[in-house]
Design a protein around this motif. Structure first.
Motif, PDB file in Angstrom:
ATOM      1  N   PHE A  67      19.885   4.672  19.863  1.00 52.86           N
ATOM      2  CA  PHE A  67      20.307   6.140  20.180  1.00 52.86           C
ATOM      3  C   PHE A  67      21.732   6.187  19.546  1.00 52.86           C
ATOM      4  O   PHE A  67      22.751   5.518  19.772  1.00 52.86           O
ATOM      5  CB  PHE A  67      20.609   6.195  21.661  1.00 52.86           C
ATOM      6  N   HIS A  69      16.624  12.936  31.395  1.00 58.96           N
ATOM      7  CA  HIS A  69      15.921  11.622  31.770  1.00 58.96           C
ATOM      8  C   HIS A  69      14.573  11.449  31.382  1.00 58.96           C
ATOM      9  O   HIS A  69      14.088  10.325  31.029  1.00 58.96           O
ATOM     10  CB  HIS A  69      16.289  11.390  33.215  1.00 58.96           C
ATOM     11  N   LEU A  83      14.851  10.542  27.680  1.00 55.94           N
ATOM     12  CA  LEU A  83      15.315   9.323  27.475  1.00 55.94           C
ATOM     13  C   LEU A  83      14.343   7.988  27.951  1.00 55.94           C
ATOM     14  O   LEU A  83      14.397   6.966  27.386  1.00 55.94           O
ATOM     15  CB  LEU A  83      16.704   9.066  28.400  1.00 55.94           C
ATOM     16  N   TYR A 113      21.666   6.478  28.895  1.00 55.45           N
ATOM     17  CA  TYR A 113      20.251   5.916  28.150  1.00 55.45           C
ATOM     18  C   TYR A 113      20.910   4.388  28.000  1.00 55.45           C
ATOM     19  O   TYR A 113      20.078   3.335  27.964  1.00 55.45           O
ATOM     20  CB  TYR A 113      20.458   6.425  26.668  1.00 55.45           C
ATOM     21  N   GLY A 161      18.996   0.954  27.122  1.00 57.50           N
ATOM     22  CA  GLY A 161      18.765   1.359  26.098  1.00 57.50           C
ATOM     23  C   GLY A 161      19.870   0.999  24.863  1.00 57.50           C
ATOM     24  O   GLY A 161      21.014   0.735  25.381  1.00 57.50           O
ATOM     25  N   LEU A 208      13.107   5.064  25.525  1.00 58.02           N
ATOM     26  CA  LEU A 208      13.343   3.626  25.949  1.00 58.02           C
ATOM     27  C   LEU A 208      12.144   2.781  26.009  1.00 58.02           C
ATOM     28  O   LEU A 208      11.987   1.632  25.507  1.00 58.02           O
ATOM     29  CB  LEU A 208      13.915   3.715  27.367  1.00 58.02           C
TER      30      LEU A 208
END
Length: 288
Positions: free
Chosen positions: A159, A146, A149, A185, A190, A153
């Motif tokens: 991604f 996370h 990610l 994500y 994202g 973001l």
């Protein structure tokens, strides 16, 4: 609706010209081939059918073939392979991404990463993320990633997910896959490109490969998708518009299997869920 349970597939398979077949959980378990599945696919081909193996594995097709050899899947069981790694690389080329941050174990997935444009770039300099999975898919979880990610973001990085599966079983062990990271994500807001099932490029590519082999684009009514996962395999068939055969002894075995046989109550429970795509039939294992 709960699909009928079949013990043998010969009559069902006779209704189709093309099979788009999952690999992991249907023709092998990650270690050993399922001999009856290989026999069924080989007999389908001997009767004039075409078998395209469609896998979410995050490597090119030639590496999938090596795994098939290693697990002793018989070579006469299939005509061609569609792999998630090839779909992801084609998307990267189409978008023109040049600086990718690699997310996944290089030693395992070097066939994918070595075909990417250039070496892995830091998140701060990347155009996109290319993800093949977790670095340690037994001891890490998606939550481990996370912080990475969130950093991606913040830069609004696309991604590219080379394997939309959330988990995969290797023998008796369950491993996290790239799809679990991609889903997190996407939930964060994202942008994700899913390079495989259940998204259209996977089965569409399979149908196009079958057309090349057969000399004409097969009608959707003559195509059967076979797989063990409702979210990817059955959903891919629904997205393309073809029928599907559900194999129960794969990823959903804890819900739908009692020993080596399908539990009708468990099967009904699985297919009663609003998001479960339909199947024309269910089998414990694929067999002729």
């Amino acid at each position: 609706m709960t699909p009928p349970i079949l013990h043998n597939a010969a009559d069902l398979l006779g209704r189709y010209d093309v099979i788009l077949c999952d690999i992991w959980g249907v023709v092998h378990d990650g270690r050993d081939a399922y001999p009856e599945a290989g026999e069924a696919l080989a007999r389908f081909r001997s009767n004039g059918g075409t078998v395209i193996l469609v896998s979410n594995v995050p490597t090119p097709a030639e590496n999938v073939e090596k795994v098939l050899e290693h697990t002793r899947v018989r070579r006469d069981a299939w005509d061609a392979i569609v792999a998630g790694g090839d779909i992801a690389l084609a998307h990267i080329a189409e978008k023109g991404y040049r600086r990718l941050h690699w997310l996944g174990p290089y030693k395992r997935d070097r066939a994918l990463f070595d075909r990417a444009p250039g070496p892995s770039a830091p998140i701060e300099e990347a155009d996109a993320i290319l993800c093949s999975g977790l670095f340690d898919d037994l001891n890490e979880t998606p939550e481990t990633y996370h912080p990475l990610l969130k950093a991606a973001l913040a830069r609004k990085l696309p991604f590219v997910c080379a394997n939309p599966d959330y988990v995969v079983d290797v023998g008796e062990k369950r491993h996290w896959c790239a799809g679990a990271l991609a889903a997190d994500y996407e939930r964060m807001g994202g942008e994700v490109y899913w390079g495989g099932k259940p998204y259209l490029p996977a089965y569409k590519t399979g149908r196009e490969k079958a057309a090349q082999l057969r000399g004409a684009l097969p009608d959707l009514t003559r195509i059967l998708g076979i797989g063990d996962t409702t979210r990817t395999d059955l959903a891919a068939a629904r997205t393309l518009g073809c029928d599907a055969l559900f194999i129960a002894a794969g990823i959903h075995r804890e819900v739908v299997m009692q020993g080596d046989e399908i539990d009708p109550k468990g099967l009904a429970e699985l297919f009663s869920a609003a998001d479960t795509p339909p199947a024309v039939a269910a089998m414990s294992y694929l067999r002729w």
